[in-house]
Design an enzyme around this catalytic site. Structure first.
Site, PDB file in Angstrom:
ATOM      1  N   CYS A   1      68.964  58.084 -41.860  1.00 21.68           N
ATOM      2  CA  CYS A   1      68.655  57.213 -42.988  1.00 21.68           C
ATOM      3  C   CYS A   1      69.936  56.613 -43.555  1.00 21.68           C
ATOM      4  CB  CYS A   1      67.917  58.021 -44.057  1.00 21.68           C
ATOM      5  SG  CYS A   1      67.384  56.987 -45.409  1.00 21.68           S
TER       6      CYS A   1
ATOM      7  N   CYS B   1      70.413  26.265 -19.806  1.00 23.74           N
ATOM      8  CA  CYS B   1      69.364  25.236 -19.745  1.00 23.74           C
ATOM      9  C   CYS B   1      67.986  25.873 -19.594  1.00 23.74           C
ATOM     10  CB  CYS B   1      69.631  24.249 -18.612  1.00 23.74           C
ATOM     11  SG  CYS B   1      69.780  25.043 -17.005  1.00 23.74           S
TER      12      CYS B   1
ATOM     13  N   ASN C   1      64.598  47.985 -45.762  1.00 24.06           N
ATOM     14  CA  ASN C   1      64.023  48.781 -46.843  1.00 24.06           C
ATOM     15  C   ASN C   1      65.091  49.599 -47.531  1.00 24.06           C
ATOM     16  OD1 ASN C   1      63.658  51.981 -46.322  1.00 24.06           O
ATOM     17  ND2 ASN C   1      63.854  50.882 -44.393  1.00 24.06           N
TER      18      ASN C   1
ATOM     19  N   PHE D   1      68.978  62.397 -39.085  1.00 25.47           N
ATOM     20  CA  PHE D   1      70.415  62.182 -39.278  1.00 25.47           C
ATOM     21  C   PHE D   1      70.679  60.685 -39.327  1.00 25.47           C
ATOM     22  CE2 PHE D   1      71.595  66.306 -36.756  1.00 25.47           C
ATOM     23  CZ  PHE D   1      71.114  67.074 -37.805  1.00 25.47           C
TER      24      PHE D   1
HETATM   25  C1  LIG Z   1      60.162  51.554 -45.095  1.00 23.12           C
HETATM   26  C2  LIG Z   1      60.767  52.452 -44.080  1.00 23.12           C
HETATM   27  C3  LIG Z   1      60.938  53.793 -44.363  1.00 23.12           C
HETATM   28  C4  LIG Z   1      61.490  54.651 -43.421  1.00 23.12           C
HETATM   29  N1  LIG Z   1      61.608  55.961 -43.706  1.00 23.12           N
HETATM   30  C5  LIG Z   1      62.115  56.816 -42.770  1.00 23.12           C
HETATM   31  C6  LIG Z   1      62.178  58.203 -42.998  1.00 23.12           C
HETATM   32  O1  LIG Z   1      61.778  58.695 -44.035  1.00 23.12           O
HETATM   33  N2  LIG Z   1      62.665  58.988 -42.042  1.00 23.12           N
HETATM   34  C7  LIG Z   1      63.101  58.502 -40.839  1.00 23.12           C
HETATM   35  O2  LIG Z   1      63.522  59.258 -39.978  1.00 23.12           O
HETATM   36  N3  LIG Z   1      63.046  57.178 -40.597  1.00 23.12           N
HETATM   37  C8  LIG Z   1      62.566  56.336 -41.521  1.00 23.12           C
HETATM   38  N4  LIG Z   1      62.456  54.985 -41.231  1.00 23.12           N
HETATM   39  C9  LIG Z   1      62.918  54.486 -39.927  1.00 23.12           C
HETATM   40  C10 LIG Z   1      61.757  54.388 -38.941  1.00 23.12           C
HETATM   41  O3  LIG Z   1      61.228  55.663 -38.650  1.00 23.12           O
HETATM   42  C11 LIG Z   1      62.190  53.732 -37.629  1.00 23.12           C
HETATM   43  O4  LIG Z   1      63.217  54.511 -37.053  1.00 23.12           O
HETATM   44  C12 LIG Z   1      62.681  52.326 -37.813  1.00 23.12           C
HETATM   45  O5  LIG Z   1      61.914  51.662 -38.771  1.00 23.12           O
HETATM   46  C13 LIG Z   1      62.672  51.514 -36.520  1.00 23.12           C
HETATM   47  O6  LIG Z   1      61.379  51.359 -35.986  1.00 23.12           O
HETATM   48  P1  LIG Z   1      60.485  50.018 -36.204  1.00 23.12           P
HETATM   49  O7  LIG Z   1      61.266  48.860 -35.691  1.00 23.12           O
HETATM   50  O8  LIG Z   1      59.236  50.285 -35.406  1.00 23.12           O
HETATM   51  O9  LIG Z   1      60.213  49.908 -37.646  1.00 23.12           O
HETATM   52  C14 LIG Z   1      61.914  54.135 -42.188  1.00 23.12           C
HETATM   53  C15 LIG Z   1      61.738  52.782 -41.896  1.00 23.12           C
HETATM   54  C16 LIG Z   1      61.165  51.944 -42.821  1.00 23.12           C
HETATM   55  C17 LIG Z   1      60.972  50.497 -42.490  1.00 23.12           C
END
Ligand SMILES: Cc1cc2nc3c(=O)[nH]c(=O)nc-3n(C[C@H](O)[C@H](O)[C@H](O)COP(=O)(O)O)c2cc1C
Ligand SMILES: Cc1cc2nc3c(=O)[nH]c(=O)nc-3n(C[C@H](O)[C@H](O)[C@H](O)COP(=O)(O)OP(=O)(O)OC[C@H]3O[C@@H](n4cnc5c(N)ncnc54)[C@H](O)[C@@H]3O)c2cc1C
Ligand code: SF4
Ligand code: SF4
Ligand code: SF4
Lengths: 465, 444
Positions: B135, B392, B73, B133
């Site tokens: 994104c 295998c 994303n 910490f």
């Molecule tokens: C579309 C999307 C938006 C996300 N937005 C955030 C966010 O705003 N803040 C955050 O800490 N993590 C964000 N994440 C990360 C998720 O909280 C999570 O750490 C990550 O997707 C892994 O978990 P999953 O495999 O269950 O998706 C986002 C993930 C996705 C897919």
């Protein structure tokens, strides 16, 4: 070593008698079940659920098979349908859940019935008790008949804390699941295991106790807070043609193959079956598997009017059953020992008039012919329990064409204490195991609401006032 | 009935299943619906700095008919007005006082900014904070998100700022886009955090359209790196979780860990907890199936716990951690060999070609005469030559057909670390050859 030789599973003449009466479909292996479960899309608001008369949450139970939570899967099924193991085997799934599966349009529908069987069999073989009945609520309910309707009602009531006693005129409980569904579709043990599970919920079952013989309706009304009638229908009616005493009742014929040693059963060489409903198909395929050379279904209308499902027709054809449409027996010829020798039949023609949407047929003048036959089985519907119906009528309950009339939201009759469900109320629509289960559930819910919820409300009013 | 409830550094939750800070936890409507369906907690979609989003936002990977085994994303933190978020957070907490509502926050790297948002958010009565910490896109270019998580000094400093004003437990969410995740984990602990959570998404490019040459996701003809999540990232998350959970400094600090990354079923949850997670967070699986997946998570985990005689989740949290070791401590005398169950084998001979082309040529094909007159080949393992690599068994399509069984190696049971300590000379090839001869190790 797995040898890649085609099995002779489909050639019934190469199988031993025992093998011919084993379940036609083998159980799914773990791998088959998992692979099939993963194919399910886990639809939201899934159409398959809507097509199940008992509203089983199909996507959820299938997902649980996919995550190897088979115990949880069985619970999801049984929460909606305590007889899930029977229904998994006998339901006309093509017409119900699988017919509605969205995968049908793009690919193949999910094998919902076989997956349901996988989960329910796991639960039964591990003897898992999924439900803990609520504490006794002080109300007593009598159930008459232990077919799918009676058992489902009894089980649901027991879960809700009722003191439930079932009365069954046969020596084994289970109704047609025990005595009527052919063994290679549902073995007796499956039905009896379900009976045990219902008993484990605290339900008492008294067998060899017939309403109208061993006790009366008035006694039940006096001694119980509610009565549920799940008495199904009776024997097959007489043909009313000369010498019809030698005719065999199709239901008794099937019952024998379910509870007697197959090797002791006597079977003719040229068997004719009258009728073309589910029972007729079952009688015909059983007769074939028991070793009859020639098995012919005689039906007075044409293919298009047959009440059996199309897949049953196909199954009968694949088993080698013959069909003579637009044919009706008019008398039976006996040999000097009083044994049946042949039938006199008449050709029929379809008319333009119909009854209940099916065209009627009339004999063709001068079309009589003789058909060699040494065993005649009838499967032309079931009688009604007229004594009981008359008795009900005297209590102010409506009876229409031999069926008990109930309110469709509660399955309550006009008598406030008496409820009914299953084949004995099925004036309209297909009589089926799953519909009978749903009837039992509906009545149990209504009994709960009318007795327990009403009492709670009364107490509340008192406390407030 | 088993007890699924947890106490996560003071944050109480009826069960360990939380929504991750992401689109499913974007609004009061969603979080309350999730709670009604069984989720025990939610980490609110990150609030903080003002942002603008683009479309399309997601790219996915399907594999042989299975949809979304991975999702990437380019979405940012919450783009809803901050006051709306704060109002809704208090509303959810009022309606669900016994559920865990944790607020994820991220602002620019200024003390006042961090302390202000923490103080404002605290007024919502939320149960705790998660510091984002992690994104990896959009925010990191502005010096936030993983830009902070990738610099241990920043991580420690910002954590300290927050701890100075926070009156509720604080969780630091770590980025996986780093060489050794233990380093920022220790920095967060040094900054005084109450708990850790991991992983956030992984830098990724999902693919290229072979007709248009555009990237996936395609934002008006352009694309870029985005955060990768979903079941494909689970093994990476499990490794990072266990290395943090096994670290002695983290263990001394006794901070609980919330496991994230690729969780979809109760089985995934059990694995995360066995490797040290006290709670788990889910995003992609909910994006695919909806909140309803939690029902089987609760039911399946409870049934599994019952079958293992665990009464509470604390009976198994971290239970498999002591088994995590390192190569130097593995037993060199342990030997396994492939065994084929010929009753199950369907003679696809995938094991043969895998061993022959890509392993050690230890499977032979033998022929058998079939009744129909043709010959079939079937695989036979030369057990003495088999090195026990398990390739295998991994390719075999039939369940439980090839098993790796332990065999007597007639070799000394010694680890690599012990060996080079007692016989440092084996680090030369000629001495190594001598040692192998003596120890019954024959490699062709
Ligand atoms: C579309 C999307 C938006 C996300 N937005 C955030 C966010 O705003 N803040 C955050 O800490 N993590 C964000 N994440 C990360 C998720 O909280 C999570 O750490 C990550 O997707 C892994 O978990 P999953 O495999 O269950 O998706 C986002 C993930 C996705 C897919
Ligand atoms: C041969 C045959 C094949 C069928 N195949 C299928 C199929 O494949 N799939 C499907 O869905 N449905 C099938 N059905 C229909 C299905 O079996 C019935 O719809 C279902 O069993 C109805 O359940 P019930 O409880 O109403 O009645 P029943 O199953 O008939 O049970 C009624 C019970 O009441 C008892 N009883 C009757 N009178 C008294 C009395 N006076 N006192 C005490 N007890 C009494 C009976 O002994 C019996 O146990 C088939 C039916 C037949 C006859
Ligand atoms: S309709 Fe078919 S695919 Fe969809 S949930 Fe039901 S069984 Fe699964
Ligand atoms: S999921 Fe909803 S918001 Fe997203 S693109 Fe489709 S319709 Fe639009
Ligand atoms: S991969 Fe498995 S099934 Fe295929 S030949 Fe080898 S042992 Fe047999």
């Amino acid at each position: 070593m797995v040898e890649h030789v085609k099995s002779n599973r489909n050639k019934i003449w190469e199988l031993s008698l025992e093998d011919r009466f084993k379940e036609v479909y083998p159980p799914l292996s773990d791998k088959e079940a998992q692979t099939e479960a993963m194919r399910c899309l886990y639809c939201y608001d899934a159409p398959c659920i809507k097509a199940c008369p008992t509203d089983i949450d199909i996507p959820t139970f299938i997902r649980k098979i996919a995550t190897a939570n088979v115990k949880g899967s069985a619970k999801t099924i049984l929460e909606s349908n305590l007889l899930g193991g029977s229904c998994a085997r006998v339901c006309p799934t093509q017409e119900l859940c699988e017919g509605a599966c969205v995968m049908g349009s793009e690919h193949k529908p999910i094998m919902i019935g076989r997956l349901q069987r996988y989960a329910c069999d796991y639960s039964a073989s591990h003897n898992i008790q999924h439900f803990k009945p609520l504490p006794n609520n002080g109300f007593k309910v009598a159930i008459v008949g232990t077919g799918p309707a009676g058992l489902a009602c009894a089980g649901e009531l027991a879960k809700l804390g009722f003191d439930v006693t079932c009365f069954e005129k046969n020596s084994l409980a289970g109704g047609l699941s025990t005595y009527g569904i052919v063994v290679f579709r549902e073995p007796v043990e499956v039905s009896l295991a379900e009976v045990k599970q219902i008993e484990a919920l605290g339900v008492k079952i008294e067998t060899n106790k017939a309403l109208g013989k061993d006790f009366t309706l008035n006694q039940l009304i006096k001694n119980y807070d509610a009565v549920f009638l799940g008495i199904g229908l009776g024997n097959v009616p007489q043909l009313n043609i000369p010498n019809d005493k030698v005719v065999i009742d199709g239901l008794e014929f099937i019952a024998a193959t379910k509870i007697k040693d197959l090797n002791t059963l006597k079977i003719g060489k040229r068997i004719c079956i009258v009728g073309a409903g589910n029972t007729a198909i079952d009688c015909a395929t059983i007769a074939k598997r028991l070793g009859a050379q020639r098995v012919t279904i005689l039906y007075r209308r044409s293919e298009a009017e047959m009440p059996c499902y199309y897949f049953e027709y196909e199954f009968a054809l694949s088993e080698g059953v013959g069909f003579m449409f637009l044919t009706q027996p008019i008398s039976i010829n006996l040999d000097f020992n009083g044994q049946i020798e042949s039938l006199n039949c008449v050709r029929m023609d379809l008319q333009n008039e119909s009854i209940n949407g099916r065209r009627i047929s009339r004999p063709v003048p001068n079309s009589e012919f003789n058909l060699p036959c040494d065993m005649l089985i009838t499967a032309i519907g079931q009688n009604k329990h007229h004594d009981i119906l008359d008795n009900l009528n005297q209590l102010g309950i409506d009876i229409e064409s031999g069926y008990i009339m109930v309110d469709k939201h509660t399955n309550q009759t006009k008598h406030p204490k008496i409820y009914a469900g299953g084949d004995c109320i099925r004036l309209k629509g297909e009589a089926s195991t799953v519909a009978a289960v749903q009837d039992g559930k509906i009545a149990a819910k209504a009994i709960y609401e009318n007795l327990v919820s009403a009492k709670v409300k009364k107490v509340e009013v008192k406390n407030n006032g | 009935m088993v007890d699924l409830s947890i106490d996560f550094c003071g944050i109480k939750s009826p069960n360990p299943f939380w929504l991750a800070s992401a689109p499913p936890a974007n609004s009061a409507y969603q979080v309350q619906k999730a709670f009604e369906q069984g989720w025990g907690g939610a980490v609110w979609k990150t609030i903080g700095a003002p942002v603008l989003n683009v479309s399309n936002r997601y790219g996915t990977i399907d594999y042989k008919g299975a949809k979304i085994i991975g999702l990437n994303n380019v979405e940012l933190i919450s783009d809803r007005p901050i006051n709306t978020n704060l109002k809704e957070i208090s509303e959810v907490k009022r309606n669900f006082p016994n559920h865990a509502v944790i607020v994820s926050v991220m602002v620019e790297s200024k003390k006042e900014a961090w302390q202000e948002i923490i103080k404002r958010t605290q007024e919502t009565n939320c149960d705790g904070f998660e510091l984002n910490f992690g994104c990896p896109h959009g925010m990191s270019e502005r010096g936030m998100g993983s830009a902070m998580g990738q610099d241990p000094q920043y991580t420690q400093m910002v954590t300290q700022w927050v701890m100075e004003v926070a009156t509720k437990p604080v969780i630091v969410k770590l980025t996986p886009n780093i060489t050794d995740i233990v380093v920022p984990a220790r920095a967060a602990v040094a900054g005084g955090t109450n708990a850790l959570s991991l992983i956030n998404t992984i830098n990724s490019i999902m693919g290229v359209d072979l007709n248009t040459f555009e990237l996936r996701p395609n934002v008006g003809g352009k694309g870029g790196h985005g955060g990768y999540a979903g079941m494909a990232v689970k093994p990476i998350a499990l490794h990072m979780l266990s290395s943090v959970a096994n670290d002695s400094i983290i263990q001394q600090a006794k901070v609980p860990i919330s496991g994230i990354g690729g969780i979809e079923t109760w089985q995934d949850v059990a694995e995360f907890m066995l490797l040290g997670a006290t709670s788990v967070q889910v995003c992609t699986a909910v994006m695919h199936w909806g909140f309803r997946i939690v029902e089987d998570m609760i039911d399946g985990l409870s049934n599994w716990m019952e079958s293992k005689n665990f009464n509470t989740v604390y009976d198994f949290i971290g239970k498999s951690l002591p088994r995590i070791s390192s190569f130097g401590d593995f037993d060199l005398g342990f030997k396994s060999a492939a065994k084929i169950n010929q009753d199950k084998c369907i003679q696809c001979n995938l094991c043969f070609i895998a061993c022959n082309d890509a392993a050690h040529q230890c499977i032979d094909l033998q022929s058998m005469q079939m009744d129909e007159g043709f010959q079939k080949m079937f695989p036979v393992v030369r057990e003495n030559d088999c090195v026990g690599c398990a390739l295998c068994a991994s390719v075999c399509p039939v369940n439980d057909c090839i098993s790796m069984v332990e065999v007597e190696s007639h070799r000394p049971h010694i680890t690599w670390n012990e060996l080079i300590k007692s016989k440092p000379e084996v680090l030369e090839w000629d001495k190594m050859e001598e040692y192998r001869q003596k120890s019954n190790i024959h490699i062709h």
